[in-house]
Motif scaffolding. Structure first.
Motif, PDB file in Angstrom:
ATOM      1  N   PHE A   7      16.363   7.374   3.556  1.00  0.00           N
ATOM      2  CA  PHE A   7      15.172   7.766   4.322  1.00  0.00           C
ATOM      3  C   PHE A   7      13.976   7.904   3.382  1.00  0.00           C
ATOM      4  CE2 PHE A   7      12.485  11.461   5.308  1.00  0.00           C
ATOM      5  CZ  PHE A   7      11.843  11.004   6.453  1.00  0.00           C
ATOM      6  N   LEU A   8      14.181   8.604   2.278  1.00  0.00           N
ATOM      7  CA  LEU A   8      13.132   8.789   1.276  1.00  0.00           C
ATOM      8  C   LEU A   8      12.703   7.455   0.676  1.00  0.00           C
ATOM      9  CD1 LEU A   8      11.462  10.481  -0.789  1.00  0.00           C
ATOM     10  CD2 LEU A   8      13.574  10.744  -2.098  1.00  0.00           C
ATOM     11  N   SER A   9      13.672   6.628   0.292  1.00  0.00           N
ATOM     12  CA  SER A   9      13.382   5.377  -0.410  1.00  0.00           C
ATOM     13  C   SER A   9      12.680   4.365   0.484  1.00  0.00           C
ATOM     14  CB  SER A   9      14.678   4.782  -0.959  1.00  0.00           C
ATOM     15  OG  SER A   9      15.314   5.681  -1.846  1.00  0.00           O
ATOM     16  N   LEU A  10      13.139   4.227   1.723  1.00  0.00           N
ATOM     17  CA  LEU A  10      12.502   3.270   2.627  1.00  0.00           C
ATOM     18  C   LEU A  10      11.114   3.740   3.049  1.00  0.00           C
ATOM     19  CD1 LEU A  10      15.477   2.075   4.874  1.00  0.00           C
ATOM     20  CD2 LEU A  10      14.456   0.957   2.877  1.00  0.00           C
ATOM     21  N   SER A  11      10.915   5.028   3.152  1.00  0.00           N
ATOM     22  CA  SER A  11       9.570   5.550   3.436  1.00  0.00           C
ATOM     23  C   SER A  11       8.621   5.177   2.304  1.00  0.00           C
ATOM     24  CB  SER A  11       9.612   7.069   3.618  1.00  0.00           C
ATOM     25  OG  SER A  11      10.353   7.440   4.754  1.00  0.00           O
ATOM     26  N   TYR A  12       9.107   5.296   1.066  1.00  0.00           N
ATOM     27  CA  TYR A  12       8.289   4.904  -0.084  1.00  0.00           C
ATOM     28  C   TYR A  12       8.005   3.411  -0.070  1.00  0.00           C
ATOM     29  CZ  TYR A  12       7.057   3.749  -4.899  1.00  0.00           C
ATOM     30  OH  TYR A  12       6.422   3.243  -6.000  1.00  0.00           O
ATOM     31  N   SER A  13       9.011   2.604   0.230  1.00  0.00           N
ATOM     32  CA  SER A  13       8.855   1.145   0.165  1.00  0.00           C
ATOM     33  C   SER A  13       7.804   0.633   1.146  1.00  0.00           C
ATOM     34  CB  SER A  13      10.194   0.455   0.427  1.00  0.00           C
ATOM     35  OG  SER A  13      10.576   0.580   1.794  1.00  0.00           O
ATOM     36  N   LYS A  14       7.509   1.406   2.184  1.00  0.00           N
ATOM     37  CA  LYS A  14       6.545   0.988   3.194  1.00  0.00           C
ATOM     38  C   LYS A  14       5.126   1.472   2.891  1.00  0.00           C
ATOM     39  CE  LYS A  14      10.209   0.804   6.635  1.00  0.00           C
ATOM     40  NZ  LYS A  14      10.826   1.409   7.835  1.00  0.00           N
ATOM     41  N   LEU A  15       4.958   2.170   1.761  1.00  0.00           N
ATOM     42  CA  LEU A  15       3.620   2.601   1.363  1.00  0.00           C
ATOM     43  C   LEU A  15       2.800   1.418   0.864  1.00  0.00           C
ATOM     44  CD1 LEU A  15       4.429   5.845  -0.700  1.00  0.00           C
ATOM     45  CD2 LEU A  15       3.742   5.710   1.705  1.00  0.00           C
ATOM     46  N   SER A  16       1.493   1.543   0.970  1.00  0.00           N
ATOM     47  CA  SER A  16       0.605   0.552   0.370  1.00  0.00           C
ATOM     48  C   SER A  16       0.619   0.723  -1.148  1.00  0.00           C
ATOM     49  CB  SER A  16      -0.815   0.727   0.896  1.00  0.00           C
ATOM     50  OG  SER A  16      -1.373   1.955   0.431  1.00  0.00           O
ATOM     51  N   SER A  17       0.092  -0.238  -1.858  1.00  0.00           N
ATOM     52  CA  SER A  17       0.068  -0.143  -3.330  1.00  0.00           C
ATOM     53  C   SER A  17      -0.756   1.049  -3.783  1.00  0.00           C
ATOM     54  CB  SER A  17      -0.478  -1.434  -3.934  1.00  0.00           C
ATOM     55  OG  SER A  17      -1.780  -1.700  -3.434  1.00  0.00           O
ATOM     56  N   ASP A  18      -1.851   1.356  -3.089  1.00  0.00           N
ATOM     57  CA  ASP A  18      -2.657   2.522  -3.431  1.00  0.00           C
ATOM     58  C   ASP A  18      -1.874   3.817  -3.199  1.00  0.00           C
ATOM     59  OD1 ASP A  18      -4.825   0.999  -4.196  1.00  0.00           O
ATOM     60  OD2 ASP A  18      -5.872   1.185  -2.277  1.00  0.00           O
ATOM     61  N   GLU A  19      -1.128   3.873  -2.107  1.00  0.00           N
ATOM     62  CA  GLU A  19      -0.326   5.066  -1.825  1.00  0.00           C
ATOM     63  C   GLU A  19       0.800   5.214  -2.819  1.00  0.00           C
ATOM     64  OE1 GLU A  19      -0.776   5.478   3.030  1.00  0.00           O
ATOM     65  OE2 GLU A  19       0.588   3.961   2.193  1.00  0.00           O
ATOM     66  N   ARG A  20       1.400   4.104  -3.246  1.00  0.00           N
ATOM     67  CA  ARG A  20       2.477   4.168  -4.230  1.00  0.00           C
ATOM     68  C   ARG A  20       1.966   4.668  -5.577  1.00  0.00           C
ATOM     69  NH1 ARG A  20       5.556  -1.656  -3.309  1.00  0.00           N
ATOM     70  NH2 ARG A  20       6.276  -1.255  -1.174  1.00  0.00           N
ATOM     71  N   SER A  21       0.709   4.444  -5.856  1.00  0.00           N
ATOM     72  CA  SER A  21       0.159   4.877  -7.142  1.00  0.00           C
ATOM     73  C   SER A  21       0.138   6.389  -7.271  1.00  0.00           C
ATOM     74  CB  SER A  21      -1.262   4.316  -7.330  1.00  0.00           C
ATOM     75  OG  SER A  21      -2.177   4.928  -6.427  1.00  0.00           O
ATOM     76  N   GLN A  22       0.328   7.119  -6.163  1.00  0.00           N
ATOM     77  CA  GLN A  22       0.337   8.571  -6.190  1.00  0.00           C
ATOM     78  C   GLN A  22       1.753   9.136  -6.303  1.00  0.00           C
ATOM     79  OE1 GLN A  22      -2.639   9.838  -6.451  1.00  0.00           O
ATOM     80  NE2 GLN A  22      -3.427   7.773  -6.160  1.00  0.00           N
TER      81      GLN A  22
END
Length: 252
Positions: free
Chosen positions: A233-248
């Motif tokens: 659940f945690l990992s797939l939620s992260y994988s769907k973030l935009s590149s800008d959101e992942r940078s946080q």
């Protein structure tokens, strides 16, 4: 057989394959530097005294959140329900933090319910509908970190005096990311047994928003926990973030 799994997994099946194929390329790894902070005595308290006020100048407050069904692990009762290594790890962390400016909060079943009733009453129907206790524990850790910030670890995880969490927090706060850190695990994605986050971190906010959407059966008990509240659940939620959101969000 294939149709059975496709029926329960749907988009999660494709997302899982995609996540596995991406490997570690989508993660930003934290570079850890040694902390130079001076150790100061800390305290241990129950969830009833939890405060949202940061206890230091760190973006991530020096607060260690643990979860157990009651406060017997603090009272050191001879309770056969507590695995011995869990009690040992809990006391180990308290002793390590006693030399530094940390506070430990133990969240009990009653304390978590009281917290959700006060702060997030709209989530209680979902919380009560979970089939397994571990789902409630998983969900609670996301809400607690989002609301208060700090560090969450499972009870079987101890603390090393020469590799304490101050180093990770100082490195994270000096990075370009804004206060969220999760450990990578095999074969893919994040684990949720150790988590660092600043108060009101947007990714934690997305996690708690996603919890009701993923509250369903995934074909087997283990997979239901894994994909509804657990590491996938945690990992797939992260994988769907935009590149800008992942940078946080950083990985370790």
């Amino acid at each position: 057989f294939l149709y059975y799994w496709l029926f329960f997994f749907g988009g999660e099946f494709i997302s899982t394959i995609r996540l596995y194929c991406q490997g570690n390329a989508i993660y930003q790894i934290l570079n850890v530097t040694k902390s130079s902070s001076n150790p100061v005595k800390a305290s241990t308290t129950s969830d009833s005294n939890a405060t949202s006020t940061p206890l230091s100048n760190y973006e991530i407050p020096l607060v260690h959140h643990r979860i157990w069904r009651d406060d017997s692990i603090i009272r050191l009762d001879n309770n056969s329900n507590i695995p011995k290594n869990w009690g040992k790890a809990f006391r180990n962390c308290v002793n390590v933090h006693a030399k530094r400016n940390w506070t430990t909060y133990l969240w009990t079943d009653d304390g978590i319910r009281s917290f959700l009733m006060r702060q997030y009453p709209e989530f209680l129907p979902v919380y009560d509908s979970y089939m397994y206790d571990i789902q409630r524990v998983d969900a609670a850790r996301y809400f607690i970190l989002y609301h208060y910030g700090g560090v969450y670890t499972d009870l079987d995880i101890g603390c090393l005096g020469d590799r304490h969490y101050d180093d990770l927090i100082q490195s994270l706060n000096s990075s370009k990311a804004k206060g969220a850190l999760f450990p990578l695990t095999n074969p893919m994605g994040f684990s949720n047994d150790v988590m660092f986050a600043s108060k009101n971190h947007p990714f934690l906010g997305q996690l708690i928003d996603n919890l009701p959407k993923k509250n369903r059966w995934f074909g087997l008990p283990y997979l239901t926990v894994l994909y509804s509240t657990g590491p996938m659940f945690l990992s797939l939620s992260y994988s769907k973030l935009s590149s800008d959101e992942r940078s946080q969000v950083l990985a370790m």
